[in-house]
Enzyme design. Structure first.
Site, mmCIF file in Angstrom:
data_model
loop_
_atom_site.group_PDB
_atom_site.id
_atom_site.type_symbol
_atom_site.label_atom_id
_atom_site.label_comp_id
_atom_site.label_asym_id
_atom_site.label_seq_id
_atom_site.Cartn_x
_atom_site.Cartn_y
_atom_site.Cartn_z
ATOM 1 N N ASN A 254 1.119 10.286 -6.358
ATOM 2 C CA ASN A 254 1.919 9.126 -6.867
ATOM 3 C C ASN A 254 0.702 8.624 -8.039
ATOM 4 O O ASN A 254 1.209 7.434 -8.256
ATOM 5 C CB ASN A 254 2.558 8.338 -6.266
ATOM 6 N N ARG B 132 -4.828 -2.742 -3.581
ATOM 7 C CA ARG B 132 -4.700 -3.224 -2.307
ATOM 8 C C ARG B 132 -4.816 -4.703 -2.283
ATOM 9 O O ARG B 132 -5.510 -5.368 -2.814
ATOM 10 C CB ARG B 132 -5.690 -2.559 -1.277
ATOM 11 N N GLN C 102 1.426 -6.202 5.018
ATOM 12 C CA GLN C 102 2.841 -5.671 4.651
ATOM 13 C C GLN C 102 3.594 -5.219 5.615
ATOM 14 O O GLN C 102 3.215 -4.511 6.643
ATOM 15 C CB GLN C 102 2.555 -4.429 3.813
ATOM 16 N N HIS D 266 5.977 -3.415 -2.375
ATOM 17 C CA HIS D 266 5.183 -2.360 -2.678
ATOM 18 C C HIS D 266 5.844 -1.195 -2.944
ATOM 19 O O HIS D 266 6.528 -0.328 -2.096
ATOM 20 C CB HIS D 266 4.279 -1.899 -1.346
#
Length: 383
Positions: A151, A289, A318, A337
């Site tokens: 990704n 992050r 998260q 996210h």
């Protein structure tokens, strides 16, 4: 071919021994018989049926359920990952493989690893395995792997979008439209062109390089800091200048982009003291992050205006709790996210997970660049 050679060489270098090998290494290659595989993904609910390619959710299950079950394996998928009574915890003692994603991470602590007596393989569907206690995994002889490169385009494109959103002061104008308002001055007084601005990326791995390539046509002054200097060909392609000292680079930047992994060394790296040394009015994009930043220091700097805009999709923890200060601080363009879980990215990391599972069942090695922990050794970026 030169690029492929460099990638291969980098993958080989990535496994410098960080400590003595564990006394006991759990055998990676699957033995005969059914394996228990657990996947932890976000739940899509009503959105699951809106796109047949939506495989990265609980309902989509990476599109590998029929394949796994046809081979006699047990495949359990859940989004319930927190607390002693969660669904994941029930399966920790007897699972063989755990699959998770950075977008809804199953935090694999040393305690969970100790309980997981049958565990052999931890797979990240995506990039970034900091939700795993990697030292504990290495000490236990586990293999940790992720779908490297799956990704990177998705995240680099998203970073470019966020830079433009901040530079052009886009969100206040969008909110005006929603609220039935019209006040051009309230937007224009802090809207700028990207051209001519100094943009620095802290980290210039796969994502950082792609971002620099995409920024070059905007005629910015591009800087980068990384453990490893890019080769001259790549520097020419990006037009970026290497900065060996990150603290010397940061105050030069109008825009800072975070593109490094979360490690013991980078956790809390952007604290109150470092942020105070940044240019007043700096813009920051962080899709790396959340824990790289001191949460409260960022919120305070956005409130004071020292940070004129902060955008990203990563939080700690998260999912972000409802009272997370970044939800309510001014001058932010935060999202959940999402940057690395586009449909295109999902198809790539689902295919990568399936390939590694297939190799695991057959007793074959993974592509070397996918390993994060192998035979007690950590990849260099996590050392």
């Amino acid at each position: 071919m030169a690029m492929m050679k460099r990638v291969a060489e980098s993958a080989v270098r990535a496994f410098a021994l960080n400590s003595a090998s564990p006394a006991l290494t759990r055998h990676l290659h699957a033995s005969a018989g059914s394996k228990k595989i657990v996947g932890v993904f976000y739940k899509a609910n009503e959105y699951a049926t809106m796109n047949p390619k939506f495989v990265g959710c609980v309902e989509g299950s990476l599109g590998i359920r029929d394949w796994l079950e046809s081979q006699g394996h047990q495949y359990i998928v859940t989004d319930d990952k927190e607390g002693p009574n969660c669904e994941l915890e029930k399966h920790i003692p007897d699972l063989h493989v755990l699959i998770s994603t950075p977008f809804h991470p199953a935090y694999v602590t040393a305690e969970r690893i100790k309980k997981a007596k049958n565990l052999q393989l931890l797979l990240t569907a995506g990039i970034g395995s900091d939700h795993i206690d990697l030292k504990a995994a290495a000490a236990a002889g586990l293999t940790v792997a992720e779908v490297t490169g799956s990704n990177v385009v998705s995240v680099a494109e998203d970073e470019l979008m966020r830079i433009l959103i901040l530079v052009r002061n886009f969100l206040p104008g969008h909110h005006q439209v929603i609220n039935g308002e019209w006040n051009v001055a309230a937007i224009a007084y802090r809207a700028y062109d990207l051209e001519g601005k100094t943009v620095g990326t802290v980290g210039a791995g796969r994502i950082g390089r792609l971002l620099l390539q995409r920024l070059k046509p905007f005629n910015c002054n591009l800087l980068y800091h990384d453990r490893i200097k890019m080769d001259p060909d790549m520097e020419n392609q990006t037009g970026a200048k290497f900065e060996e000292d990150v603290d010397a680079m940061l105050p030069k930047c109008d825009i800072i982009v975070i593109n490094m992994p979360l490690t013991e060394k980078t956790k809390g790296m952007f604290n109150k003291e470092r942020i105070a040394k940044l240019k007043k009015g700096v813009l920051i994009v962080n899709n790396a992050r959340g824990a790289i930043m001191d949460t409260q220091a960022v919120a305070d700097a956005c409130s004071s205006g020292h940070i004129a805009g902060y955008s990203g999709d990563v939080w700690y923890p998260q999912p972000a709790p409802k009272d997370h200060p970044w939800r309510y601080m001014p001058n932010q363009a935060m999202t959940p996210h999402i940057s690395g879980t586009t449909i295109d990215a999902q198809l790539r990391y689902a295919a990568g997970v399936k390939d590694m599972l297939d190799r695991y069942f057959k007793g074959e090695d993974f592509p070397p660049q996918h390993y994060i922990v192998k035979e007690g050794k950590l990849a260099s970026q996590y050392q």
